[in-house]
Write an enzyme that holds these catalytic residues in place. Structure first.
Site, mmCIF file in Angstrom:
data_model
loop_
_atom_site.group_PDB
_atom_site.id
_atom_site.type_symbol
_atom_site.label_atom_id
_atom_site.label_comp_id
_atom_site.label_asym_id
_atom_site.label_seq_id
_atom_site.Cartn_x
_atom_site.Cartn_y
_atom_site.Cartn_z
ATOM 1 N N ASP A 161 0.828 -1.208 0.000
ATOM 2 C CA ASP A 161 0.000 0.000 0.000
ATOM 3 C C ASP A 161 0.865 1.262 0.000
ATOM 4 O OD1 ASP A 161 -1.348 -2.265 0.939
ATOM 5 O OD2 ASP A 161 -2.693 -1.116 2.218
ATOM 6 N N GLU A 184 -7.717 -10.663 -3.971
ATOM 7 C CA GLU A 184 -7.464 -11.789 -3.063
ATOM 8 C C GLU A 184 -8.641 -12.755 -2.983
ATOM 9 O OE1 GLU A 184 -4.312 -9.439 -0.136
ATOM 10 O OE2 GLU A 184 -6.441 -9.540 0.398
ATOM 11 N N LYS A 203 -12.378 -8.589 -5.361
ATOM 12 C CA LYS A 203 -12.286 -7.817 -4.120
ATOM 13 C C LYS A 203 -11.867 -6.374 -4.393
ATOM 14 C CE LYS A 203 -9.902 -7.886 0.369
ATOM 15 N NZ LYS A 203 -8.794 -8.482 1.148
ATOM 16 N N GLN A 204 -10.922 -6.214 -5.302
ATOM 17 C CA GLN A 204 -10.402 -4.886 -5.596
ATOM 18 C C GLN A 204 -9.858 -4.871 -7.012
ATOM 19 O OE1 GLN A 204 -7.042 -5.469 -2.648
ATOM 20 N NE2 GLN A 204 -6.022 -4.104 -4.065
#
Length: 764
Positions: free
Chosen positions: A361, A492, A604-605
């Site tokens: 991140d 994920e 998820k993203q």
């Protein structure tokens, strides 16, 4: 349904009314920090209701033994985690012999909290009727000093409303605390010394294993009639890990009495262990010389300086304005760039989830914020953090995974460079984090224009990463190309897949970028080139083998849909869109089994779209639109890192309503608790993505060919917005409304800026 109790306000986070079931959430939302330490917004007084006690010190961690049922070769032996540090904020309060406890009061009225982001302080006030029928008003102010970052200050005021009262303040320091997330119910601290002098107390404690030594201190003053009273503790109670003072004050009806408490930490990473108490005394001497009010005035000035550069203004949309300032405020509370040994944990100082460690991140989301709102040295420190851990990244790849020749795999989760995450599918399959670390080096040079980091340090990192990708790829005879097997991408909700497009693409990019930098350093920095080559033992044959792997990388593609596939086999799934899901099944990570999630198409993203975000210039806008339209309908955004990328891309496609919706989700992710988990702490690193949503999304900021570009857009809900960026030591201010864009420059240079494709010389 999202929570909706935070009062909209441009500069403050405000809660009105006491509700026991939201105490934990508010403890997260009203957290405070100063880059060196932080704490959840726990009550100072005793509270017997549900609470999550949390105080944290930057850089102090503990290796909690990994707890897994089935051990595999290569697993880290421990999960390093930020420690719940000794508690210095506690002040038990007794009124006519009865403890103040909001969980036991007969009535609580006018309860209010405020976190003033503009000035950097937290206040709480309420009126309560105790079981003994005494009514009191309480007003508490608390802040952690930015100037004296080992110091915090509390002013706790009590006013009896319906009678005279004997008020007893019991301030304490307690090192006998535990982590809420401990694996084995271990104690992480051992108390070495407890000492007190007059109104001051010191508890020296050391972490087991890691041997961080901390002096937790307090000094108290009793205030009556707005003046410091000569009141000494009537009792001092020492326990094995705790010391408590008792002060008795007689208060007449309507009279306010208060305690001012200074507290904080001195730690062995900054002071010699034998001088921790004397260092604490020096901090307290500075604090008492200045006094509470002057310290608070200095706090306001320090925050004004931060806001001068980092503020984003939004006109006509209070919730959007509150959201972005909350994100910017928490980022600055977490990391200020003063100490290159530190990094940015996903929860900052607001909780224990994710262990408070460093993830990818930082490189993917946080560096752009710190580059643009601080000076380049802050971002460079974040890059150097990884350079300083290169040897451990090489050790991680070679000892744990069997790689060779200096290949480096940076850890998914780390405190000191060692891997400390214990899920195989994350630890040794989510290897794309190596790419984010290389991309951050590129991004730093692109934005700041400072190339010196690469020959001095960065090239060694790039070579280690390129070696890893080269060895991790496998030649497939059937495809006649190189493949990367058994990985987890950013999404994920897919584990152990083959040929995740994002992973393959960033692997190819890393190798090509490393090769280009080797050539540049060779031609322009001969001495650095010779030093590095003698150290890494790189030859032309190895370089050619790298290039062959990059040139022949396989990327799964669907002719039917005209898109790169997230990974092999993605189209084998039952492609039911999120819009067709029963809302009661959301969030799926809390409602579904892991088996069901893995077999679903839900993302998820941003995964493939993360690659389109990083490498936007490699693809046409038509390709972005095609991929966005294919993947976004399957994305559940159950990672905090997801909505910001989609907001930026929706803005680039001119879909402003969608971009605005994603912006609100990322900016108010915690305030409105979209993912039903804010009680565990805030999503600090994704908050940098909120900043990107405005600056890169709505503002359209890009750096191309050493020039700053803007393509401003504005949501219809806003009247206007503005932001500043520090671009190569020129402060560029951009203000956008529905009719025009204004650009100004502060500094000693004129800057040519490209606005909507047209060059414009902006004079200082």
């Amino acid at each position: 349904m999202n929570q909706d109790y935070i009062v909209p306000n441009n500069w403050s986070i405000i809660e009105e009314g006491f509700e026991a079931d939201r105490v934990k959430s508010s403890e997260s939302l009203f957290s405070i920090g100063n880059g060196a330490m932080g704490q959840r917004a726990n009550f100072e007084e005793q509270y017997s209701g549900a609470t999550f006690q949390g105080s944290y010190i930057a850089g102090v961690y503990y290796p909690d033994k990994t707890k897994v049922g089935w051990w595999k070769n290569g697993y880290p032996e421990y999960f390093a985690k930020v420690l719940n540090a000794p508690n210095w904020i506690g002040i038990h309060v007794e009124i006519n012999g009865e403890s103040l406890d909001l969980a036991k009061c007969k009535a609580i009225t006018n309860f209010r909290r405020e976190l003033n982001m503009q000035e950097g302080w937290y206040q709480r006030s309420f009126e309560a009727t105790l079981q003994n029928e005494v009514e009191i008003a309480v007003h508490v102010t608390r802040f952690l000093s930015l100037d004296l970052d080992e110091l915090g200050a509390i002013k706790y005021e009590v006013t009896p409303i319906n009678s005279d009262a004997k008020v007893v303040f019991k301030p304490y320091v307690d090192a006998g605390i535990e982590n809420e997330d401990t694996n084995w119910e271990e104690k992480f601290w051992e108390t070495l010394e407890i000492k007190n002098e007059e109104n001051s107390a010191f508890v020296v404690a050391r972490t087991l294993k890691t041997k961080f030594t901390v002096a937790t201190f307090m000094q108290n003053q009793i205030i009556v009639n707005n003046e410091i009273a000569d009141v000494k503790p009537v009792e001092v109670t020492k326990e094995p890990s705790k010391i408590t003072f008792s002060y008795e004050v007689a208060a007449t009806q309507g009279q306010t009495v208060s305690i001012q408490k200074f507290g904080g930490y001195t730690i062995s990473t900054n002071h010699k262990e034998e001088y921790l108490i004397s260092a604490a005394k020096q901090v307290l001497a500075q604090a008492t010389t200045l006094g509470f009010n002057a310290l608070l005035d200095n706090q306001k000035l320090a925050w004004a300086k931060i806001w001068e550069m980092s503020d984003i203004t939004i006109e006509g949309d209070t919730k959007a304005q509150q959201g972005i300032r909350f994100n910017i405020f928490q980022l600055n509370q977490t990391y200020l760039g003063k100490d290159s040994r530190l990094n940015i944990g996903p929860k900052g100082f607001t909780g224990e989830k994710y262990g408070g460690s460093t993830y990818w991140d930082t490189e993917a989301y946080c560096i752009p914020f710190y580059m643009a709102t601080k000076d380049q040295n802050v971002a460079r420190s974040l890059l150097e953090y990884r350079y300083n851990q290169l040897d451990k990244a090489i050790e991680n790849a070679e000892r744990n995974l069997g790689f060779k020749n200096g290949a480096a795999l940076y850890p998914m989760v780390t405190m000191n460079g060692e891997e400390c995450h214990n899920e195989w599918e994350i630890t040794f399959e989510e290897i794309h984090r190596n790419g984010a670390i290389a991309f951050a080096i590129y991004n730093y040079h692109r934005f700041t224009g400072d190339y010196s980091y690469i020959p001095e340090k960065g090239l060694e990192v790039l070579i280690g990463i390129a070696r890893f990708w080269h060895q991790r790829a496998t030649f497939s005879s059937s495809k006649n190309q190189f493949v990367i097997l058994g990985v987890t991408g950013p999404n994920e909700y897919e584990n152990n897949v083959n040929n995740n497009w994002y992973t393959n693409y960033i692997a190819k990019w890393c190798i090509n970028y490393a090769c280009a930098q080797i050539e540049k350093v060779k031609s322009e920095y001969a001495a650095d080139y010779e030093r590095i080559m003698s150290k890494v033992n790189l030859n032309d044959a190895e370089l050619q083998s790298w290039k062959n792997t990059a040139d022949n990388m396989y990327f799964p593609f669907s002719e039917e849909y005209g898109v790169f596939l997230q990974q092999d086999g993605f189209l084998d799934k039952e492609l039911v869109k999120v819009s067709d899901l029963d809302p009661s099944q959301r969030p799926i990570n809390q409602k579904w089994s892991w088996d069901r999630i893995l077999r679903s198409p839900y993302i998820k993203q941003a995964d493939t779209l993360q690659g389109f975000y990083f490498f936007e210039e490699d693809f046409t806008k038509e390709a972005l639109e095609r991929h966005f339209d294919f993947y976004e309908p399957f994305t559940v955004h159950e990672s905090s890192l997801s909505p910001c990328v989609h907001s930026i891309q929706a803005a680039a496609l001119g879909r402003m309503e969608q971009a605005y919706t994603f912006y609100l989700r990322t900016s108010r992710l915690d305030l409105d608790d979209y993912n039903k988990e804010v009680h565990e702490g805030l999503h600090i690193t994704s908050m940098a993505g909120t900043w990107m949503s405005i600056v890169e999304g709505f503002g359209g900021m890009r750096v191309k060919n050493n020039q700053l570009h803007f393509e401003p857009r504005i949501p219809e809900q806003w009247k206007g917005y503005s932001f500043k960026v520090n671009f190569r030591n020129a402060i560029v201010k951009v203000a956008v409304n529905h009719t025009e864009t204004k650009v100004e420059v502060e500094g000693n240079q004129d800057v040519e800026i490209i606005i909507n494709g047209a060059a414009q010389l902006v004079k200082n």
